[in-house]
Write an enzyme that holds these catalytic residues in place. Structure first.
Site, PDB file in Angstrom:
ATOM      1  N   ASP A  82      63.380  47.588  57.159  1.00 52.11           N
ATOM      2  CA  ASP A  82      62.930  47.476  58.549  1.00 52.11           C
ATOM      3  C   ASP A  82      63.105  48.834  59.245  1.00 52.11           C
ATOM      4  O   ASP A  82      64.178  49.435  59.185  1.00 52.11           O
ATOM      5  CB  ASP A  82      63.791  46.403  59.247  1.00 52.11           C
ATOM      6  CG  ASP A  82      63.292  46.051  60.630  1.00 52.11           C
ATOM      7  OD1 ASP A  82      62.076  46.156  60.876  1.00 52.11           O
ATOM      8  OD2 ASP A  82      64.129  45.656  61.472  1.00 52.11           O
ATOM      9  N   ASP A 104      58.352  53.858  60.073  1.00 48.18           N
ATOM     10  CA  ASP A 104      58.046  53.774  61.504  1.00 48.18           C
ATOM     11  C   ASP A 104      57.873  55.179  62.092  1.00 48.18           C
ATOM     12  O   ASP A 104      58.836  55.846  62.438  1.00 48.18           O
ATOM     13  CB  ASP A 104      59.173  53.026  62.224  1.00 48.18           C
ATOM     14  CG  ASP A 104      58.883  52.848  63.706  1.00 48.18           C
ATOM     15  OD1 ASP A 104      57.832  53.341  64.174  1.00 48.18           O
ATOM     16  OD2 ASP A 104      59.711  52.223  64.396  1.00 48.18           O
ATOM     17  N   ILE A 255      62.493  38.770  63.414  1.00 47.95           N
ATOM     18  CA  ILE A 255      63.527  38.080  64.191  1.00 47.95           C
ATOM     19  C   ILE A 255      64.903  38.678  63.873  1.00 47.95           C
ATOM     20  O   ILE A 255      65.357  38.612  62.718  1.00 47.95           O
ATOM     21  CB  ILE A 255      63.612  36.574  63.818  1.00 47.95           C
ATOM     22  CG1 ILE A 255      62.238  35.916  63.698  1.00 47.95           C
ATOM     23  CG2 ILE A 255      64.562  35.818  64.745  1.00 47.95           C
ATOM     24  CD1 ILE A 255      61.555  35.617  64.966  1.00 47.95           C
ATOM     25  N   ASP A 256      65.547  39.225  64.842  1.00 58.41           N
ATOM     26  CA  ASP A 256      66.932  39.660  64.690  1.00 58.41           C
ATOM     27  C   ASP A 256      67.785  39.146  65.848  1.00 58.41           C
ATOM     28  O   ASP A 256      68.817  38.503  65.651  1.00 58.41           O
ATOM     29  CB  ASP A 256      67.002  41.191  64.607  1.00 58.41           C
ATOM     30  CG  ASP A 256      68.387  41.676  64.206  1.00 58.41           C
ATOM     31  OD1 ASP A 256      69.261  40.829  63.954  1.00 58.41           O
ATOM     32  OD2 ASP A 256      68.615  42.898  64.137  1.00 58.41           O
TER      33      ASP A 256
END
Ligand code: G3H
Ligand code: 13P
Ligand code: ZN
Length: 308
Positions: A82, A104, A255-256
């Site tokens: 992530d 990213d 979702i974190d």
């Protein structure tokens, strides 16, 4: 069951009109809770590890925990990096057994973002690993985005098509109004679904990703606040919007925050109600149970139940 790649999972999601939950993992209890929930709901799963999670728990520990999960659960599970922030980190994760990575470069100018993604793609693809990239910025609550600013901050549909074509990425994280953390909206929650539709028109059949997609469940915010926490005004993306997005080409929903809130609320409750308790299993156990229940509910919201 052996690990799968996100490519395999996205094909089913596109066809079936659902999204796969991508849950951030940091320790054993979180991994166990998510995997048990997915097993009971027969849902495919993405377990994702951030740079910070890797530093906290260490690559080897997280991979061994996930291996244990794969041995005990009969589920297709992808292991994803992530918010990878460099080629080197992506390479390390690919070499170390991840089946999917995100690079990213969303903070970079377009050409630099494309060049960085392409470098990762050139390393990842020959090794069978798909790459997620991001275009546009996930605005925080302090940056209230009005219509005139949206074009400068959110994902531009024309640019998205060019970006995918030139970078060779396999999925694209888009900015349509979500943001990370527990404070996503100051007033009425709003996502730019029109923009999502336009992106989809420019990229037919291409997997999209929604970051910052926690609901910030009121139940856990209230419990945190009731037992000594301080989360005034925490607000997330309503479940109806997540379900709506899941039916589009959004194949992966990150979702974190919801995991963190479920865990913290449960631990706070035990600490407040049983101050004499000091066995970690007595508060990590309930935290694991709370995460499991929350994830089962979330899988229903994503429409991914029964799709393993
Ligand atoms: O989007 C970020 C995720 O919530 C991971 O957060 O970098 O604190 O592990 P982290
Ligand atoms: P939340 O903070 O909404 O849980 O988003 C998590 C995320 O996008 C991880 O990449
Ligand atoms: Zn994110």
């Amino acid at each position: 069951m052996p690990k799968v790649s996100t490519r395999d999972l996205f094909a089913g999601a596109l066809e079936g009109g659902y999204a796969v939950g991508a849950f951030n993992v940091n320790n054993m209890e979180i991994i166990q809770a998510i995997v048990e929930a997915a097993q009971e709901e027969n849902s495919p799963l993405i377990l994702q590890i951030s740079k910070g999670a890797r530093k906290y728990a260490r690559h080897e520990y997280l991979m061994k925990l996930i291996e244990a999960a794969l041995e005990t659960a009969d589920l297709p599970i992808a292991v994803h990096l992530d918010h990878g922030d460099s080629f080197e980190l992506c390479k390390d994760c690919i070499d170390g057994g991840f089946t999917s990575v995100m690079i990213d470069g969303s903070h970079l100018p377009l050409d630099e973002n494309i060049a960085l993604v392409k470098k990762v793609v050139d390393y990842a693809h020959p090794r069978g690993v798909p790459v997620e990239a991001e275009l546009g910025r996930l605005a925080g609550i302090e940056e209230h985005v009005d219509v005139s600013e949206a074009d400068a901050i959110y994902t531009n549909p024309d640019e998205a098509a060019e970006f995918v074509e030139r970078s060779g990425c396999d999925s694209l994280a888009v900015a349509i109004g979500t943001s990370h953390g527990a404070y996503k909206f100051k007033s009425e929650p709003k996502l730019d679904f029109e923009r999502l539709e336009k992106i989809q028109e420019k990229l037919p059949g291409f997997p999209l990703v929604l970051h910052g997609a926690s609901t910030v469940l009121k139940e856990f915010v209230d419990l945190c606040n009731q037992y000594g926490g301080a989360l005034p005004g925490a607000q997330g993306v309503p479940e109806t919007m997540i379900t709506k997005a899941s039916k589009t080409n959004v194949c992966k929903v990150n979702i974190d925050t919801d995991l963190r809130l479920a865990m913290t609320a449960s631990i706070r409750k035990v600490f407040a109600e049983k101050p004499e308790e000091f066995d970690p299993r007595k508060y990590l156990g309930p935290a694991r149970d709370a995460i499991k229940d929350m994830v089962k509910h979330k899988l229903n919201v994503l429409g991914v139940v029964g799709k393993a």
